[in-house]
Design a protein around this motif. Structure first.
Motif, PDB file in Angstrom:
ATOM      1  N   PHE A 155     -10.936 -14.484  40.329  1.00 36.26           N
ATOM      2  CA  PHE A 155     -10.264 -15.301  41.352  1.00 36.26           C
ATOM      3  C   PHE A 155     -11.215 -15.689  42.487  1.00 36.26           C
ATOM      4  O   PHE A 155     -10.809 -16.390  43.410  1.00 36.26           O
ATOM      5  CB  PHE A 155      -9.052 -14.557  41.931  1.00 36.26           C
ATOM      6  N   HIS A 173     -11.400  -1.057  46.980  1.00 37.17           N
ATOM      7  CA  HIS A 173     -11.522  -2.351  46.307  1.00 37.17           C
ATOM      8  C   HIS A 173     -12.874  -3.021  46.577  1.00 37.17           C
ATOM      9  O   HIS A 173     -12.946  -4.230  46.787  1.00 37.17           O
ATOM     10  CB  HIS A 173     -10.368  -3.258  46.739  1.00 37.17           C
ATOM     11  N   ASP A 224      -9.562  -8.109  33.811  1.00 35.80           N
ATOM     12  CA  ASP A 224      -8.774  -7.745  34.997  1.00 35.80           C
ATOM     13  C   ASP A 224      -7.730  -6.750  34.498  1.00 35.80           C
ATOM     14  O   ASP A 224      -6.530  -7.007  34.545  1.00 35.80           O
ATOM     15  CB  ASP A 224      -8.132  -9.001  35.601  1.00 35.80           C
ATOM     16  N   GLN A 264      -9.435  -0.100  37.150  1.00 31.66           N
ATOM     17  CA  GLN A 264      -9.244  -1.531  36.942  1.00 31.66           C
ATOM     18  C   GLN A 264     -10.627  -2.175  36.948  1.00 31.66           C
ATOM     19  O   GLN A 264     -11.332  -2.159  37.962  1.00 31.66           O
ATOM     20  CB  GLN A 264      -8.385  -2.131  38.075  1.00 31.66           C
ATOM     21  N   LEU A 274       1.474  -7.145  44.944  1.00 35.08           N
ATOM     22  CA  LEU A 274       0.078  -6.768  44.692  1.00 35.08           C
ATOM     23  C   LEU A 274      -0.453  -5.947  45.854  1.00 35.08           C
ATOM     24  O   LEU A 274      -0.269  -6.321  47.025  1.00 35.08           O
ATOM     25  CB  LEU A 274      -0.777  -8.029  44.514  1.00 35.08           C
ATOM     26  N   HIS A 275      -1.119  -4.841  45.521  1.00 36.83           N
ATOM     27  CA  HIS A 275      -1.918  -4.073  46.490  1.00 36.83           C
ATOM     28  C   HIS A 275      -1.158  -3.708  47.763  1.00 36.83           C
ATOM     29  O   HIS A 275      -1.652  -3.891  48.881  1.00 36.83           O
ATOM     30  CB  HIS A 275      -3.189  -4.849  46.832  1.00 36.83           C
ATOM     31  N   ARG A 318      -0.428  -3.862  40.779  1.00 36.15           N
ATOM     32  CA  ARG A 318       0.828  -4.611  40.786  1.00 36.15           C
ATOM     33  C   ARG A 318       2.059  -3.745  40.510  1.00 36.15           C
ATOM     34  O   ARG A 318       1.982  -2.772  39.754  1.00 36.15           O
ATOM     35  CB  ARG A 318       0.766  -5.742  39.744  1.00 36.15           C
ATOM     36  N   GLU A 343     -11.933  -0.353  40.211  1.00 33.77           N
ATOM     37  CA  GLU A 343     -10.942   0.218  41.126  1.00 33.77           C
ATOM     38  C   GLU A 343     -10.321   1.436  40.451  1.00 33.77           C
ATOM     39  O   GLU A 343      -9.484   1.304  39.564  1.00 33.77           O
ATOM     40  CB  GLU A 343      -9.865  -0.822  41.435  1.00 33.77           C
TER      41      GLU A 343
END
Ligand code: GLA
Length: 375
Positions: free
Chosen positions: A318, A206, A278, A312, A131-132, A107, A340
């Motif tokens: 989610f 990812h 997360d 990460q 994001l990403h 982020r 990640e």
């Protein structure tokens, strides 16, 4: 033997055009299959087979890992990562399964950062943040593929030419990732990124993992080791507060192995804010292996080795069962975890974090390895 192998390869190429490409040498093999086209570019599925006969599949759409077939302790092979069967599902489904994420993975607060006195504005695709790499980041592009020849192991290189200011990031940027699948069941990801003017970079893969086999239960019974003495706590929008917090005495201490589910429901502020794990862990980067996942039921082990300062750890909070992947597998809540490897989230706005500046003078070079074994 070698000549015979080349002859067979030539026959396959001639009789099934578009389906087969050539072998690297007599045993290691990369085969190529068409998945269709995206924005005028051909998209392929590459099958990499190592000398053990173990197979991974990757695609140039999003430079993604699609499938990883590895044995359990009894030799039973299954796919342990998330992916889709066809290109349409990749385009319409979850954007990040197995993808290479850039230009800035994770982020950036409120979609804004300043560089060399100029403020840059990014798309907000994860309210109120970016994001990403934004909605049309590198995960959503068809990269240029090249099957590498004369390598020790099957290897494929993907290249993406990012035009200046695409998704708001300055610089004509060239990103390369080489996937190598070794005979020790390691996926080596070698990244190189260059730019023609100052910009920011944070790149990751990812992939989601479930060592039972993807779509087979949750990952709460997986044992996790992360060699990180500190992590970066977040606010309610998952942006780091700037604090570097010791893991000592917290549910974030994975310096000795713990089951994912052991403390995930603890009354701890960061587990509430993260809806589980997360978070970016600050790697000690002392020992070779930075993180390890072990599934006691199958014996499968995943080791993660990186030169990046952070990872990460995301427990699929989610995921909600709305995505159906390869072989009709449904990806339920917490049925996959991600490690990640990366720079810290929101680094362009956090002067205390390691720099993510990319200049024309010095390419960004980085390697991460996913190594599979059993015990
Ligand atoms: C990262 C983020 C998560 C989530 C996933 C994708 O791991 O940190 O919050 O956005 O990507 O769903």
């Amino acid at each position: 033997m070698l000549k015979q192998g080349l002859f067979i390869c030539a026959v396959l190429v001639l009789t099934m055009p578009g389906i087969f490409s050539c072998v690297n040498n007599k045993k290691d093999m990369v085969t190529t299959e068409s998945l269709g086209t995206f924005e005028g570019k051909d998209v392929f599925l590459y099958t990499l087979t190592n000398k053990k006969g173990d197979v991974i599949r990757i695609t140039n759409y999003g430079a993604s890992i699609v499938e990883i077939n590895v044995p359990d302790r009894d030799g039973q092979k299954t796919n342990v990562t998330f992916g889709y069967d066809d290109l349409d599902s990749y385009i319409k489904g979850d954007p990040y399964f197995g993808k290479v994420v850039g230009q800035y993975a994770n982020r950036i607060a409120k979609g804004r950062f300043s560089l060399d006195g100029v403020e840059y504005t990014l798309a907000i695709n994860n309210e109120p943040n970016t994001l990403h790499g934004g909605p049309t980041g590198w995960h959503s592009r068809a990269w240029d593929p090249e099957v590498l020849k004369n390598t020790d192991y099957p290897a494929v290189k993907f290249t993406y030419h990012k035009p200046d200011m695409e998704e708001g990031y300055p610089g004509n940027v060239v990103a390369e990732v080489v996937y190598t699948w070794t005979d020790d069941n390691e996926i080596i990801m070698d990244y190189k990124v260059t730019t023609d003017r100052n910009t920011v970079i944070n790149i990751t893969n990812h992939a989601y993992f479930n060592l039972h086999g993807s779509g087979q239960g949750d990952i709460l019974d997986h044992e996790i080791l992360i060699r990180a003495s500190a992590f970066t706590p977040v606010d309610s929008t998952l942006i780091p507060t700037g604090e570097l917090r010791s893991v000592e005495g917290t549910p974030f201490d994975f310096r000795t192995p713990h089951l994912t589910g052991e403390r995930i429901g603890d009354e701890y502020d960061q587990l509430k804010l993260g809806r589980g794990y997360d978070h970016n862990f600050i790697l000690d980067n002392i020992e070779e292996v930075d993180a390890e996942v072990y599934d006691p039921s199958t014996g499968r082990v995943l080791q993660v080795i990186t030169d990046q300062p952070g990872v990460q750890f995301y427990t699929g909070n989610f995921l909600d069962g709305t995505q159906t992947g390869r072989g009709g597998k449904v990806y339920a809540y917490r049925s996959g975890l991600c490690l990640e490897t990366q720079h810290f989230p929101d680094s362009p706005n956090q002067p205390g974090f390691p720099s993510v500046l990319l200049t024309p003078e010095e390419p960004f070079l980085s390697s991460t390895i996913y190594r599979f074994s059993v015990r």
